[in-house]
Design a protein around this motif. Sequence first.
Motif, PDB file in Angstrom:
ATOM      1  N   VAL A 154       0.849  -1.196   0.000  1.00 54.87           N
ATOM      2  CA  VAL A 154       0.000   0.000   0.000  1.00 54.87           C
ATOM      3  C   VAL A 154       0.880   1.240   0.000  1.00 54.87           C
ATOM      4  O   VAL A 154       1.910   1.286   0.678  1.00 54.87           O
ATOM      5  N   GLY A 155       0.470   2.247  -0.764  1.00 58.43           N
ATOM      6  CA  GLY A 155       1.136   3.540  -0.774  1.00 58.43           C
ATOM      7  C   GLY A 155       0.145   4.631  -0.407  1.00 58.43           C
ATOM      8  O   GLY A 155      -0.883   4.785  -1.072  1.00 58.43           O
ATOM      9  N   ILE A 156       0.427   5.358   0.672  1.00 58.79           N
ATOM     10  CA  ILE A 156      -0.454   6.432   1.142  1.00 58.79           C
ATOM     11  C   ILE A 156       0.150   7.767   0.746  1.00 58.79           C
ATOM     12  O   ILE A 156       1.306   8.053   1.064  1.00 58.79           O
ATOM     13  N   VAL A 157      -0.634   8.589   0.038  1.00 55.45           N
ATOM     14  CA  VAL A 157      -0.179   9.894  -0.443  1.00 55.45           C
ATOM     15  C   VAL A 157      -1.319  10.905  -0.325  1.00 55.45           C
ATOM     16  O   VAL A 157      -2.482  10.514  -0.219  1.00 55.45           O
ATOM     17  N   PRO A 158      -1.019  12.201  -0.357  1.00 48.73           N
ATOM     18  CA  PRO A 158      -2.097  13.195  -0.470  1.00 48.73           C
ATOM     19  C   PRO A 158      -2.668  13.170  -1.884  1.00 48.73           C
ATOM     20  O   PRO A 158      -1.975  12.805  -2.844  1.00 48.73           O
ATOM     21  N   THR A 159      -3.922  13.553  -2.021  1.00 46.61           N
ATOM     22  CA  THR A 159      -4.483  13.691  -3.364  1.00 46.61           C
ATOM     23  C   THR A 159      -3.809  14.867  -4.069  1.00 46.61           C
ATOM     24  O   THR A 159      -3.370  15.823  -3.442  1.00 46.61           O
ATOM     25  N   ARG A 160      -3.767  14.785  -5.399  1.00 48.86           N
ATOM     26  CA  ARG A 160      -3.225  15.878  -6.199  1.00 48.86           C
ATOM     27  C   ARG A 160      -4.334  16.409  -7.095  1.00 48.86           C
ATOM     28  O   ARG A 160      -5.086  15.633  -7.693  1.00 48.86           O
TER      29      ARG A 160
END
Length: 278
Positions: A154-160
């Motif tokens: 899993v990779g957790i990132v902010p939305t762009r």
Amino acid sequence: MKMLPRLYRPGDGDVGICFEYAVHEAMNSGDPRVLERMETALKLCNIKRPQPKSILFGIEKTGAVQLIDTAKNILTDESRTLAGKVGQPPKLRSRLNTIAAAFRRPATRAALPYSIRGLWKADLFVGSIATQQWVGTTVKINPAHLEGAAGLRVGIVPTRQGQNDRVRLDDGRGLVICPLHHDADFMQAFYEGWRIVQAFIASDAKVPPERRLPRPVDREICRMLEERREYPAIEVIEDLRIFGQPELLKTVVGEVDRQDLKGATDTSVLVAPLSRKV
């Protein structure tokens, strides 16, 4: 608390480290803004009854490795890390020391099974206490820095802005991408909190001037901290938690069926806070 600005040395990676801690804390405190997204991500990893919990895999700049949340109190001898490969998932608890050593010594990485050889890059282990299934999770404040590795799921990132914000499988990276929303959501709260802390530290642990923090509510948080300058920082943070009154809410997880314009049914996970009955 008053010593914090004198001991702190700013670094380019500070916001990323704080983002990892914030995501970890949000999952374990039942924040629905993160839980809803992670429920969906773990289902895509074939984890049933996920109700996500997080173990923070903290790597200090000195190279020392700590499992911040005592993993031995969470994991069992049957805890397994799902690598997305055919075969029996490797057991996690017995390999924690090897995973930690692999970060410091590249030669040690060959001692890990091939399917999880990149697991030392994990920032979190996220999974289900009920089923003891866990996945290596990478957390990046800059989505451009997101990379896959053997064992990471899993990779957790902010939305762009302007990009896909669905929780989805990225076949190229071999990761389930879990973007966290911004407007009136988790990322906005995180960045606002980050700015408050930075302003407080830059003001020598005192209330910043209005030009630095124009919103009264932001300065009120700093005022609460300044009033406790003579107390240990960790104790102050713990004591201020009670003002959030988390006991007034309980988190409920459920599934909702919805239909798209073509009439197809899609089952989504809904995580919502409800008032506790007195």
